[in-house]
Enzyme design. Structure first.
Site, PDB file in Angstrom:
ATOM      1  N   CYS A  21       4.928   4.048   4.898  1.00 14.65           N
ATOM      2  CA  CYS A  21       4.704   5.500   4.825  1.00 14.65           C
ATOM      3  C   CYS A  21       5.062   6.151   6.160  1.00 14.65           C
ATOM      4  O   CYS A  21       5.657   7.234   6.193  1.00 14.65           O
ATOM      5  CB  CYS A  21       3.248   5.800   4.481  1.00 14.65           C
ATOM      6  SG  CYS A  21       2.756   5.302   2.815  1.00 14.65           S
ATOM      7  N   CYS A  57      -0.264   3.091   6.162  1.00 19.87           N
ATOM      8  CA  CYS A  57       0.796   2.206   5.697  1.00 19.87           C
ATOM      9  C   CYS A  57       2.033   2.313   6.576  1.00 19.87           C
ATOM     10  O   CYS A  57       2.534   3.411   6.848  1.00 19.87           O
ATOM     11  CB  CYS A  57       1.144   2.549   4.254  1.00 19.87           C
ATOM     12  SG  CYS A  57       2.689   1.851   3.673  1.00 19.87           S
ATOM     13  N   ASP A  95      -0.070   7.312   2.245  1.00 18.65           N
ATOM     14  CA  ASP A  95      -1.266   6.791   2.900  1.00 18.65           C
ATOM     15  C   ASP A  95      -0.988   6.897   4.405  1.00 18.65           C
ATOM     16  O   ASP A  95       0.155   6.714   4.833  1.00 18.65           O
ATOM     17  CB  ASP A  95      -1.443   5.333   2.451  1.00 18.65           C
ATOM     18  CG  ASP A  95      -2.467   4.579   3.260  1.00 18.65           C
ATOM     19  OD1 ASP A  95      -3.652   4.635   2.898  1.00 18.65           O
ATOM     20  OD2 ASP A  95      -2.088   3.923   4.244  1.00 18.65           O
TER      21      ASP A  95
END
Length: 257
Positions: free
Chosen positions: A147, A144, A141
Site C-alpha cells: 500500500c 501494508c 491499509d
C-alpha cells in the site's frame, strides 16, 4: 462459517498484496451424503449442490459464467464457478486466450459496481488527476508495504490520468491499532496529508469522530478483499494487488476500449 470453508478450499492471495490474517480455525461442517442435483434449471442445481457444503449457505450472487456450462457464484465475497449440473466447483479467474485478457461476466461486474456505489464519495480519500481518464477504487491499509509502495506512485498515476479513491481496509481487523489509526486518519482535518504521513511511517495523531472505516471494511469483505491494496476499476473488475503505474494504466486502457 462458509467463509472459512471457502478460504480453506479456494483462498489465494496476490503476491503483490499484504495478506489479511487468517480467520480462526472453525469446526469442520458435518459431512452430508451426496444427493442428486435438484431439478428446475442450472441455478437451482447449483444452489442445491452448495447447500451440501453448508446447510446455511446463502449465496450473495448467482449468474451466468463468462464461459458455457457453469454458473458464477459469490460466497462471502469469494468468486467461484459451479457446473450447471451442480457436480463441479472451481475457483480461478477465467482468461480469454483470443482477447489475451482476464474476463468477468457483466453480471458480476454490475454486482460489484452496485456494492462500490454504497461507499459515499465524500467518505473516500481522493487523489484526483487534473485530466482524469480513469478512476480506481483502492482498499488500503496504512501499514501494508505494498500500500505504501502504491501511494509513492500517486504523482505518476495522476500524471497518467488516473484518479485514486481510497477506502479503508484495516487488514488487522476491527479493534486493532491499525483500525484505530485509520479512524484517526479519516477524522483528520486534512485526510490526504494524514494518510500520506501515516504511509510514510510518521506517528498518527489520535482523533475520533463519526467515520466510515468500519463500513468500508465490511464493504471490502463483501467484495472478497483479503489483502491490500485491492484495486477495482470503474467497471467493477478487480485488478489485483500492487501494479506498477505503466502496467496499471495499460490494464485500465484495455478496459476502456
Amino acid at each position: 462459517m462458509f467463509r472459512v470453508l471457502t478460504a480453506v478450499l479456494l483462498g489465494t492471495l496476490s503476491l503483490s498484496a499484504c495478506a489479511q490474517p487468517a480467520a480462526p480455525a472453525a469446526s469442520k461442517p458435518v459431512a452430508t451424503s451426496a444427493a442428486a442435483p435438484a431439478r428446475g434449471g442450472a441455478e437451482q442445481n447449483v444452489r442445491a449442490a452448495l447447500v451440501q457444503l453448508d446447510p446455511n449457505f446463502k449465496p450473495d450472487y448467482v449468474g451466468a459464467a463468462p464461459f458455457p456450462g457453469f454458473r458464477e457464484v459469490v460466497v462471502s465475497g469469494q468468486v467461484m464457478y459451479v457446473s450447471d449440473d451442480g457436480k463441479y466447483l472451481m475457483q480461478s479467474q477465467p482468461y480469454d486466450i483470443q482477447a489475451k485478457a482476464l474476463v468477468n461476466s457483466e453480471g458480476l461486474l454490475a454486482y460489484r459496481r452496485g456494492l462500490l456505489e454504497k461507499a459515499n464519495h465524500g467518505d473516500r480519500i481522493v487523489f484526483a488527476a487534473p485530466n482524469a481518464k480513469h478512476t480506481i477504487t483502492v482498499f488500503t491499509d496504512i501499514e501494508c508495504g505494498y500500500c505504501r509502495k502504491l501511494h509513492q506512485d500517486i504523482a505518476e498515476l495522476n500524471r497518467n490520468g488516473i484518479t485514486v479513491e481510497y477506502l479503508a481496509f484495516p487488514r488487522m481487523g476491527l479493534g486493532s491499532k491499525d483500525y484505530t489509526d485509520m479512524i484517526s486518519v479519516w477524522c483528520a482535518s486534512d485526510r490526504r496529508k494524514a494518510l500520506t504521513d501515516a504511509k510514510q511511517g510518521k506517528p498518527v495523531t489520535a482523533k475520533n469522530c463519526t467515520n466510515p472505516v468500519a463500513m468500508q471494511y465490511a464493504l471490502g469483505q463483501q467484495l472478497g478483499v483479503n489483502g491490500t491494496p485491492a484495486i477495482f476499476a470503474a467497471d467493477g473488475s478487480q485488478l489485483g494487488g500492487y501494479l506498477p503505474p505503466a502496467q496499471l494504466k495499460a490494464a485500465l486502457d484495455r478496459r476502456a476500449r
